[in-house]
Design a protein around this motif. Sequence first.
Motif, PDB file in Angstrom:
ATOM      1  N   ARG A 163      23.483   3.837  26.611  1.00 12.25           N
ATOM      2  CA  ARG A 163      23.301   5.277  26.460  1.00 12.25           C
ATOM      3  C   ARG A 163      23.652   5.795  25.075  1.00 12.25           C
ATOM      4  O   ARG A 163      22.855   6.518  24.450  1.00 12.25           O
ATOM      5  N   GLY A 210      22.747  11.459  33.410  1.00 13.09           N
ATOM      6  CA  GLY A 210      22.791  10.398  34.407  1.00 13.09           C
ATOM      7  C   GLY A 210      24.194   9.869  34.624  1.00 13.09           C
ATOM      8  O   GLY A 210      24.572   8.868  34.026  1.00 13.09           O
ATOM      9  N   THR A 211      24.946  10.565  35.451  1.00 12.05           N
ATOM     10  CA  THR A 211      26.307  10.143  35.857  1.00 12.05           C
ATOM     11  C   THR A 211      27.133   9.678  34.645  1.00 12.05           C
ATOM     12  O   THR A 211      27.837   8.681  34.705  1.00 12.05           O
ATOM     13  N   SER A 225      30.008   9.971  32.206  1.00 12.96           N
ATOM     14  CA  SER A 225      31.345  10.552  32.088  1.00 12.96           C
ATOM     15  C   SER A 225      31.689  10.893  30.637  1.00 12.96           C
ATOM     16  O   SER A 225      31.441  10.097  29.726  1.00 12.96           O
ATOM     17  N   GLY A 229      29.426  -1.610  30.603  1.00 14.07           N
ATOM     18  CA  GLY A 229      29.532  -0.398  29.792  1.00 14.07           C
ATOM     19  C   GLY A 229      29.981   0.826  30.554  1.00 14.07           C
ATOM     20  O   GLY A 229      29.986   1.935  30.005  1.00 14.07           O
ATOM     21  N   SER A 230      30.371   0.660  31.828  1.00 11.71           N
ATOM     22  CA  SER A 230      30.783   1.822  32.621  1.00 11.71           C
ATOM     23  C   SER A 230      32.305   2.003  32.573  1.00 11.71           C
ATOM     24  O   SER A 230      33.046   1.028  32.395  1.00 11.71           O
ATOM     25  N   THR A 231      32.742   3.227  32.764  1.00  5.26           N
ATOM     26  CA  THR A 231      34.185   3.503  32.807  1.00  5.26           C
ATOM     27  C   THR A 231      34.850   2.849  34.028  1.00  5.26           C
ATOM     28  O   THR A 231      35.980   2.357  33.901  1.00  5.26           O
ATOM     29  N   PRO A 232      34.194   2.801  35.215  1.00  7.77           N
ATOM     30  CA  PRO A 232      34.872   2.167  36.357  1.00  7.77           C
ATOM     31  C   PRO A 232      35.137   0.676  36.158  1.00  7.77           C
ATOM     32  O   PRO A 232      36.173   0.160  36.611  1.00  7.77           O
ATOM     33  N   THR A 272      32.442   2.197  41.468  1.00 10.31           N
ATOM     34  CA  THR A 272      31.944   3.211  40.530  1.00 10.31           C
ATOM     35  C   THR A 272      32.243   4.578  41.137  1.00 10.31           C
ATOM     36  O   THR A 272      33.038   4.685  42.090  1.00 10.31           O
ATOM     37  N   ASP A 273      31.603   5.617  40.603  1.00 11.89           N
ATOM     38  CA  ASP A 273      31.882   6.978  41.051  1.00 11.89           C
ATOM     39  C   ASP A 273      31.490   7.173  42.517  1.00 11.89           C
ATOM     40  O   ASP A 273      30.420   6.720  42.942  1.00 11.89           O
ATOM     41  N   GLU A 330      36.056  11.546  37.039  1.00 15.20           N
ATOM     42  CA  GLU A 330      34.871  11.315  36.209  1.00 15.20           C
ATOM     43  C   GLU A 330      34.171  12.656  36.039  1.00 15.20           C
ATOM     44  O   GLU A 330      33.706  13.253  37.005  1.00 15.20           O
ATOM     45  N   TYR A 333      31.114  14.593  34.559  1.00 11.55           N
ATOM     46  CA  TYR A 333      29.764  14.300  34.069  1.00 11.55           C
ATOM     47  C   TYR A 333      29.324  15.316  33.010  1.00 11.55           C
ATOM     48  O   TYR A 333      29.376  16.528  33.228  1.00 11.55           O
TER      49      TYR A 333
HETATM   50  N1  GLU Z   1      30.473   7.818  35.343  1.00  9.45           N
HETATM   51  C1  GLU Z   1      30.738   6.461  34.959  1.00  9.45           C
HETATM   52  C2  GLU Z   1      30.330   6.195  33.536  1.00  9.45           C
HETATM   53  O1  GLU Z   1      29.859   7.075  32.885  1.00  9.45           O
HETATM   54  C3  GLU Z   1      30.087   5.467  35.885  1.00  9.45           C
HETATM   55  C4  GLU Z   1      28.663   5.748  36.243  1.00  9.45           C
HETATM   56  C5  GLU Z   1      27.662   5.148  35.280  1.00  9.45           C
HETATM   57  O2  GLU Z   1      27.809   3.976  34.895  1.00  9.45           O
HETATM   58  O3  GLU Z   1      26.710   5.855  34.945  1.00  9.45           O
HETATM   59  O4  GLU Z   1      30.534   5.100  33.032  1.00  9.45           O
END
Ligand code: GLU
Length: 298
Positions: A119, A133-134, A136, A183-186, A222-223, A248, A250
């Motif tokens: 992203r 798209g979700t 964070s 690459g996700s925060t979770p 994840t979220d 999280e 968005y």
């Molecule tokens: N909200 C979290 C993030 O931005 C997990 C969802 C996602 O991977 O889009 O990393």
Amino acid sequence: MRKTRILAGIGLTAAALLTLSACNSGTPGASPDESGDATEALWEVATDVDLADSPTYDAMVERDGVIIGVKNDQPGLGIEDPVSGERSGFDVDIARWIAASLGFDEDQIEYVTIPSANREQAIVNGDIDYYVGTYSITDSRMEQIDFAGPYFITGQGLLVAADDEEINGPEDLAGKIVCSVTGSTPLQRIRDEYNPGDTVEYDTYSQCVEQLVAGSVDAITTDEAILAGYVAERPDDLKIAGEPFSEERYGVGLPKGDTALKDWINTLFTDGGDVWTALFDQHLAPAGISGDQPAVDE
Ligand code: GLU
């Protein structure tokens, strides 16, 4: 009555709504829908946009269209119908609402599916104008990009098989294999703050769901807003385990330094009236998700 009429209106696809409103700008509330009842579009495509000092908006005007990064495999949030190609979901409609506020209708939107790990780079490269798209809001991402919002707040959770009795929270992951997305925060948090037996990562959460259903991983993290969408699709196979263990927030990912566009979107969210609630009720509430519209960051 006003709310009832708006909710009746969102039974149409957003594309149809945009078409209706584009054809009927100036006469909100007067458009007949297919069943002949009076209905009301959630928004109109703006015709008198006055947005100065936004290089991103200038590029949209130049190409006569907007390019938006989204997800395509997250039920309730961002889905692409494999047959019709139609996009739907809360995030997709937030993206459409922003585009309409900038004067672009559905025909002028190009959607690009971009996974979590790519992203920031897509925004930095100028491949997309904005991303919904979700996504964070985090300090490390803000070193490369800016965020408008937040427009929704959820928390990290765990998805397990419906008959799993052992995993009831992140403390129960010792010896377990946990799937998440690169690459996700979770994924980062489960590795940094908890002690799963092992982690595996894929590009998308739907790939993790296939692994969970096949029994090759024990849990997905994840979220909860994302996980609830998968449970709603397969309630016999999947369930959410325990309570959320992060916050999280968005945001809409934007090119760094485009303060004019960021302020524009934040004003849209703040002054949006019933739109947020109508979108939430349509897309997220049916999966059992609760929440209120958050205030945007200063
Ligand atoms: N909200 C979290 C993030 O931005 C997990 C969802 C996602 O991977 O889009 O990393």
